[in-house]
Scaffold this active site. Structure first.
Site, PDB file in Angstrom:
ATOM      1  N   ARG A 291       0.887  -1.557   0.318  1.00  0.00           N
ATOM      2  CA  ARG A 291       0.135  -0.161  -0.306  1.00  0.00           C
ATOM      3  C   ARG A 291       0.680   0.980  -0.313  1.00  0.00           C
ATOM      4  NH1 ARG A 291      -3.418  -1.370   5.418  1.00  0.00           N
ATOM      5  NH2 ARG A 291      -2.536  -3.608   5.075  1.00  0.00           N
TER       6      ARG A 291
ATOM      7  N   GLU B  36       1.419  -6.522  13.519  1.00  0.00           N
ATOM      8  CA  GLU B  36      -0.140  -6.246  13.992  1.00  0.00           C
ATOM      9  C   GLU B  36      -0.181  -7.913  14.096  1.00  0.00           C
ATOM     10  OE1 GLU B  36      -3.467  -3.686  13.375  1.00  0.00           O
ATOM     11  OE2 GLU B  36      -3.651  -4.341  15.691  1.00  0.00           O
TER      12      GLU B  36
HETATM   13  O1  LIG Z   1       3.075  -1.518  11.899  1.00  0.00           O
HETATM   14  P1  LIG Z   1       2.864  -2.837  11.753  1.00  0.00           P
HETATM   15  O2  LIG Z   1       1.693  -3.281  12.942  1.00  0.00           O
HETATM   16  O3  LIG Z   1       3.905  -3.612  11.083  1.00  0.00           O
HETATM   17  O4  LIG Z   1       1.921  -2.601  10.281  1.00  0.00           O
HETATM   18  C1  LIG Z   1       1.915  -1.473   9.283  1.00  0.00           C
HETATM   19  C2  LIG Z   1       1.905  -2.220   8.400  1.00  0.00           C
HETATM   20  O5  LIG Z   1       0.991  -2.730   7.949  1.00  0.00           O
HETATM   21  C3  LIG Z   1       0.036  -3.458   6.700  1.00  0.00           C
HETATM   22  O6  LIG Z   1       0.625  -4.327   5.415  1.00  0.00           O
HETATM   23  P2  LIG Z   1       0.542  -5.487   5.371  1.00  0.00           P
HETATM   24  O7  LIG Z   1       1.834  -6.064   5.476  1.00  0.00           O
HETATM   25  O8  LIG Z   1      -0.658  -6.066   5.264  1.00  0.00           O
HETATM   26  O9  LIG Z   1       0.633  -5.238   3.568  1.00  0.00           O
HETATM   27  P3  LIG Z   1       0.008  -4.656   2.842  1.00  0.00           P
HETATM   28  O10 LIG Z   1       0.266  -3.358   2.167  1.00  0.00           O
HETATM   29  O11 LIG Z   1       0.806  -5.971   0.910  1.00  0.00           O
HETATM   30  O12 LIG Z   1      -0.977  -4.768   2.517  1.00  0.00           O
HETATM   31  C4  LIG Z   1       0.219  -1.391   6.449  1.00  0.00           C
HETATM   32  O13 LIG Z   1      -0.082  -0.959   4.635  1.00  0.00           O
HETATM   33  C5  LIG Z   1       1.626  -0.889   6.807  1.00  0.00           C
HETATM   34  O14 LIG Z   1       3.082  -1.804   5.542  1.00  0.00           O
HETATM   35  N1  LIG Z   2      -5.509  -2.649  11.825  1.00  0.00           N
HETATM   36  C1  LIG Z   2      -4.240  -2.019  10.530  1.00  0.00           C
HETATM   37  N2  LIG Z   2      -5.342  -1.684  10.095  1.00  0.00           N
HETATM   38  C2  LIG Z   2      -4.987  -1.415   8.554  1.00  0.00           C
HETATM   39  N3  LIG Z   2      -3.892  -2.014   7.964  1.00  0.00           N
HETATM   40  C3  LIG Z   2      -3.065  -2.187   8.815  1.00  0.00           C
HETATM   41  N4  LIG Z   2      -1.389  -3.487   9.452  1.00  0.00           N
HETATM   42  C4  LIG Z   2      -1.287  -3.267  10.491  1.00  0.00           C
HETATM   43  N5  LIG Z   2      -2.369  -3.047  11.142  1.00  0.00           N
HETATM   44  C5  LIG Z   2      -3.276  -2.316  10.647  1.00  0.00           C
END
Ligand SMILES: O=P(O)(O)OC[C@H]1O[C@H](OP(=O)(O)OP(=O)(O)O)[C@H](O)[C@@H]1O
Ligand SMILES: Nc1ncnc2[nH]cnc12
Length: 182
Positions: free
Chosen positions: A69, A106
């Site tokens: 993202r 998370e």
């Molecule tokens: O602060 P954190 O607990 O590390 O979480 C935040 C991360 O989680 C999500 O990515 P995700 O790994 O789900 O990947 P995506 O962007 O491919 O959906 C979001 O886009 C952040 O990169």
């Molecule tokens: N609660 C949340 N919503 C969207 N993206 C996330 N990445 C990690 N935690 C998330």
């Protein structure tokens, strides 16, 4: 003078994000309140406001957008600042050689990677861009990875902070631009 109240890019972006973000309970695992920013990305004016507001975290020499993202925002921020974008990728997507950093987020674990050849990071001022700051594990891993490559990380810019997870504490004083803080 029209008398209309002027709204800055940051305020307008925050309003748009609050209005358009969809929160979904128990996704992708039980207990997580998932913030889905897809409607923000899909709205032209909101996307423009968000990108302009994140770009106030500059100047920098290079923007690092985090897979996946963060890519949607990172190239817009880079164009806004007149610099290039570095995709910080999840493991297995880049050809070797790569530098890697593993981390917990998370709802799981992952590894981020950047190319070890072809892009000089040493001494470059890099701004890290992502959509959501939750535990902070992802941004912290990107920062550690970029620093290991010799970059000077000037800050991180995110759209939304998830409350109660302590994300900004793990960034250890790194300048953080967050459009919708917890
Ligand atoms: O602060 P954190 O607990 O590390 O979480 C935040 C991360 O989680 C999500 O990515 P995700 O790994 O789900 O990947 P995506 O962007 O491919 O959906 C979001 O886009 C952040 O990169
Ligand atoms: N609660 C949340 N919503 C969207 N993206 C996330 N990445 C990690 N935690 C998330």
């Amino acid at each position: 003078m029209s008398g209309a109240v002027q709204v800055g890019a940051e305020q307008q972006a925050a309003q748009d994000v609050r209005r358009l973000t969809r929160t979904v309970a128990d996704f992708p695992v039980d207990g997580v309140q998932f913030a889905d920013l897809s409607p923000v990305f899909a709205d032209g004016p909101a996307l423009a406001h968000v990108v302009a507001a994140l770009a106030t975290a500059g100047p920098c020499d290079l923007v690092a957008g985090i897979d996946a993202r963060g890519f949607l925002l990172g190239s817009g921020v880079a164009l806004n600042l007149g610099v290039g974008v570095l995709p910080v990728r999840k493991a297995g997507k880049l050809p070797p050689p790569v530098h890697s950093e593993s981390y917990a987020l998370e709802y799981g674990e992952a590894t981020l990677q950047v190319p070890a050849e072809g892009i000089e990071l040493r001494g470059r001022r890099v701004l890290v861009v992502d959509d959501v700051l939750a535990t902070g594990g992802t941004v912290a891993a990107a920062v550690a990875l970029l620093r290991r490559c010799g970059a000077e990380v000037v800050g991180a810019a995110v759209v939304l902070e998830i409350p109660g997870l302590g994300g900004r504490e793990v960034l250890d004083g790194l300048p953080l631009t967050c459009l919708v803080p917890a």
